[in-house]
Write a protein that holds these residues in place. Structure first.
Motif, short mmCIF file in Angstrom:
data_model
loop_
_atom_site.label_atom_id
_atom_site.label_comp_id
_atom_site.label_asym_id
_atom_site.label_seq_id
_atom_site.Cartn_x
_atom_site.Cartn_y
_atom_site.Cartn_z
N ILE A 49 0.83 -1.22 0.00
CA ILE A 49 0.00 0.00 0.00
C ILE A 49 0.86 1.26 0.00
O ILE A 49 0.38 2.34 0.36
N GLY A 85 -8.43 -4.46 0.67
CA GLY A 85 -8.47 -3.20 -0.05
C GLY A 85 -9.06 -3.40 -1.42
O GLY A 85 -9.35 -4.52 -1.84
N TYR A 87 -8.52 -2.53 -5.54
CA TYR A 87 -7.57 -2.07 -6.55
C TYR A 87 -8.25 -0.98 -7.38
O TYR A 87 -9.30 -1.21 -7.96
N VAL A 93 -3.70 -0.14 -4.18
CA VAL A 93 -4.67 -0.64 -3.20
C VAL A 93 -5.21 0.51 -2.35
O VAL A 93 -4.44 1.26 -1.74
#
Length: 109
Positions: A49, A85, A87, A93
């Motif tokens: 991330i 998360g 995309y 993310v």
């Protein structure tokens, strides 16, 4: 297709990130997260991330994670949960998180 019984086996819970470290040994840029899941304990996770989040911004952020997967070894690091998360169109993310503060360890359903 999975069954409802299959879905009920997945434990998705809320937690708060308490520590973030760089993960230079990861193949793709990532952080090592420490997450407090309340009564479910403290777990570590590797998360790719780094494109959208700095270490400083992540501290104290509530996230949603799968907490009952087997531990996954990534180099010398052991990831104990899967932070969830979405995309985006750039393949970065975006973390899933509650829209209001909740108690750490609350189950998602």
């Amino acid at each position: 297709m999975i069954t409802w019984k299959d879905f009920e086996k997945i434990e998705v819970r809320t937690g708060t990130i308490t520590a973030v470290a760089n993960f230079p040994d990861a193949k793709k840029p990532a952080y090592q997260l420490t997450i407090d899941f309340g009564e479910s304990g403290i777990k570590k996770s590797s998360a790719q991330i780094t494109q959208l989040y700095t270490r400083e911004v992540l501290i104290g952020k509530q996230v949603v994670a799968v907490v009952n997967l087997p531990t996954k070894q990534i180099g010398k690091f052991f990831s104990e949960c899967l932070v969830m998360g979405v995309y985006n169109l750039q393949n970065d993310v975006v973390l899933l998180q509650p829209s209001l503060p909740v108690t750490n360890g609350c189950r998602i359903g």
